[in-house]
Design a protein around this motif. Structure first.
Motif, short mmCIF file in Angstrom:
data_model
loop_
_atom_site.label_atom_id
_atom_site.label_comp_id
_atom_site.label_asym_id
_atom_site.label_seq_id
_atom_site.Cartn_x
_atom_site.Cartn_y
_atom_site.Cartn_z
N ARG A 30 -0.61 4.29 -11.78
CA ARG A 30 -1.55 4.98 -10.90
C ARG A 30 -2.49 3.99 -10.22
NH1 ARG A 30 -3.31 10.33 -10.74
NH2 ARG A 30 -5.33 10.63 -9.75
N GLN A 31 -2.96 3.02 -10.96
CA GLN A 31 -3.85 2.00 -10.39
C GLN A 31 -3.11 1.16 -9.35
OE1 GLN A 31 -5.39 -0.16 -13.71
NE2 GLN A 31 -6.66 1.53 -14.46
N SER A 32 -1.87 0.79 -9.66
CA SER A 32 -1.08 -0.03 -8.73
C SER A 32 -0.81 0.73 -7.44
CB SER A 32 0.24 -0.44 -9.38
OG SER A 32 0.01 -1.26 -10.50
N LEU A 33 -0.41 2.00 -7.56
CA LEU A 33 -0.15 2.80 -6.37
C LEU A 33 -1.43 3.02 -5.57
CD1 LEU A 33 2.32 5.45 -7.82
CD2 LEU A 33 2.85 3.64 -6.20
N GLY A 34 -2.56 3.18 -6.28
CA GLY A 34 -3.83 3.34 -5.59
C GLY A 34 -4.17 2.15 -4.72
N ARG A 35 -3.92 0.96 -5.25
CA ARG A 35 -4.19 -0.26 -4.48
C ARG A 35 -3.28 -0.34 -3.24
NH1 ARG A 35 -4.71 -2.50 -9.75
NH2 ARG A 35 -2.54 -3.18 -9.70
N LEU A 36 -2.04 0.16 -3.37
CA LEU A 36 -1.10 0.10 -2.26
C LEU A 36 -1.40 1.15 -1.20
CD1 LEU A 36 2.25 -0.44 -4.22
CD2 LEU A 36 1.05 -2.12 -2.83
N TRP A 37 -1.85 2.31 -1.63
CA TRP A 37 -2.04 3.44 -0.72
C TRP A 37 -3.43 3.52 -0.11
CZ3 TRP A 37 0.49 7.44 -4.51
CH2 TRP A 37 1.89 7.31 -4.45
N ASN A 38 -4.42 2.98 -0.76
CA ASN A 38 -5.79 3.14 -0.30
C ASN A 38 -6.15 2.11 0.77
OD1 ASN A 38 -6.11 5.28 -2.00
ND2 ASN A 38 -7.16 4.14 -3.60
N TYR A 39 -5.67 2.35 1.96
CA TYR A 39 -6.02 1.49 3.09
C TYR A 39 -6.29 2.38 4.30
CZ TYR A 39 -1.20 2.27 4.62
OH TYR A 39 -0.03 2.86 5.01
N GLU A 40 -7.00 1.86 5.25
CA GLU A 40 -7.41 2.61 6.43
C GLU A 40 -6.20 2.97 7.29
OE1 GLU A 40 -11.35 2.16 9.22
OE2 GLU A 40 -10.02 0.43 9.05
N LYS A 41 -6.13 4.24 7.71
CA LYS A 41 -4.98 4.71 8.48
C LYS A 41 -5.44 5.40 9.76
CE LYS A 41 -2.74 5.74 4.06
NZ LYS A 41 -3.95 5.55 3.24
N PHE A 42 -4.77 5.08 10.86
CA PHE A 42 -5.04 5.70 12.16
C PHE A 42 -3.79 6.39 12.65
CE2 PHE A 42 -8.05 2.29 11.75
CZ PHE A 42 -9.21 2.75 12.34
N GLY A 43 -3.93 7.64 13.14
CA GLY A 43 -2.82 8.34 13.74
C GLY A 43 -2.65 7.98 15.20
N LEU A 44 -1.57 8.46 15.79
CA LEU A 44 -1.30 8.20 17.21
C LEU A 44 -2.34 8.91 18.06
CD1 LEU A 44 0.82 6.86 19.10
CD2 LEU A 44 1.90 9.10 19.25
N PRO A 45 -3.05 8.19 18.93
CA PRO A 45 -4.12 8.83 19.71
C PRO A 45 -3.58 9.67 20.86
CG PRO A 45 -3.92 6.53 20.31
CD PRO A 45 -2.98 6.75 19.17
N GLN A 46 -4.35 10.69 21.21
CA GLN A 46 -4.05 11.53 22.37
C GLN A 46 -5.27 11.50 23.28
OE1 GLN A 46 -4.18 16.23 22.90
NE2 GLN A 46 -2.40 15.63 21.69
N GLN A 47 -5.07 11.13 24.53
CA GLN A 47 -6.20 11.05 25.46
C GLN A 47 -6.37 12.37 26.20
OE1 GLN A 47 -6.24 7.70 28.08
NE2 GLN A 47 -8.12 8.30 29.09
N VAL A 48 -7.59 12.88 26.17
CA VAL A 48 -7.94 14.09 26.91
C VAL A 48 -9.21 13.76 27.68
CG1 VAL A 48 -8.56 16.52 26.81
CG2 VAL A 48 -6.94 15.57 25.15
N GLY A 49 -9.12 13.70 28.99
CA GLY A 49 -10.26 13.27 29.79
C GLY A 49 -10.60 11.83 29.45
N ASP A 50 -11.87 11.57 29.14
CA ASP A 50 -12.29 10.21 28.79
C ASP A 50 -12.29 9.96 27.29
OD1 ASP A 50 -12.73 9.61 31.46
OD2 ASP A 50 -14.82 10.32 31.41
#
Length: 204
Positions: A78-98
């Motif tokens: 659990r600790q090992s997987l936590g270190r692998l999974w706990n990182y900042e994630k950004f989804g694909l952006p969608q632009q609407v107006g500005d």
């Protein structure tokens, strides 16, 4: 001789890990297909929202958790997987107006939140599903911002279910419309160009 020893060891191991499973009652449902009678004793389990099915699932999960808790290496995995999974994630952006809209998770949230980022880089959370349930199992599924940037149509699912419920949020006030859309599964949404409504699919 080696086969006999292996069989004895297997039987001994199986006895040591014998599980006391909850009783699974058999129903009396019988269907007839092309003149043949086909029993379906566990048809009652298909009523996933029935109290007896929920209780059955809860009891089965309790058996599983008791066994998993006995695994000596579970905490380290659990600790090992936590270190692998706990990182900042950004989804694909969608632009609407500005503005840009995208999913974001800092690595520690149960569910990603929906962010609106202005042209000057300022970010704000427009939808956070993490507060929608005590156990953090409500997830944001489909979402689409209206072309004029005022409304957000979004879907949520509970506990990994394929069934979705759709809502419409006014992004100026941050409040949802009082009604919701139900009986939805595997559907996106697509706004009309004038932002007057959107298309989606649902079951009867």
């Amino acid at each position: 001789m080696r086969l006999l020893v292996t069989s004895v060891l297997f039987l001994a191991t199986s006895a040591a890990f014998a599980l006391d499973y909850p009783v699974s009652p058999r129903g009396d449902v019988v269907d007839v297909y092309h003149g043949e009678r086909v029993a379906d004793p566990y048809r009652w389990l298909e009523a996933v929202d029935a109290p007896e099915v929920k209780q059955w699932v809860k009891a089965q999960n309790a058996v599983t958790q008791r066994q998993l808790a006995k695994l000596p290496t579970r905490a380290s995995f659990r600790q090992s997987l936590g270190r692998l999974w706990n990182y900042e994630k950004f989804g694909l952006p969608q632009q609407v107006g500005d503005a840009l809209f995208y999913r974001y998770n800092d690595g520690l949230k149960d569910q990603a939140v929906l962010i609106r980022q202005s042209a000057d880089g300022q970010r704000e959370v427009v939808l956070d599903p993490n507060g929608m349930s005590a156990d953090g199992t409500v997830a944001l599924t489909a979402w689409e911002v209206s072309p004029d940037g005022r409304f957000l149509a979004y879907g949520i699912a509970e506990a990994g279910s394929d069934w979705n419920r759709f809502f419409v949020r006014d992004l100026r006030s941050g409040q949802d419309e009082p009604h919701s859309l139900d009986y939805i599964k595997f559907s996106g949404m697509s706004w009309t160009r004038d932002s007057d409504g959107f298309f989606y699919s649902r079951y009867p």
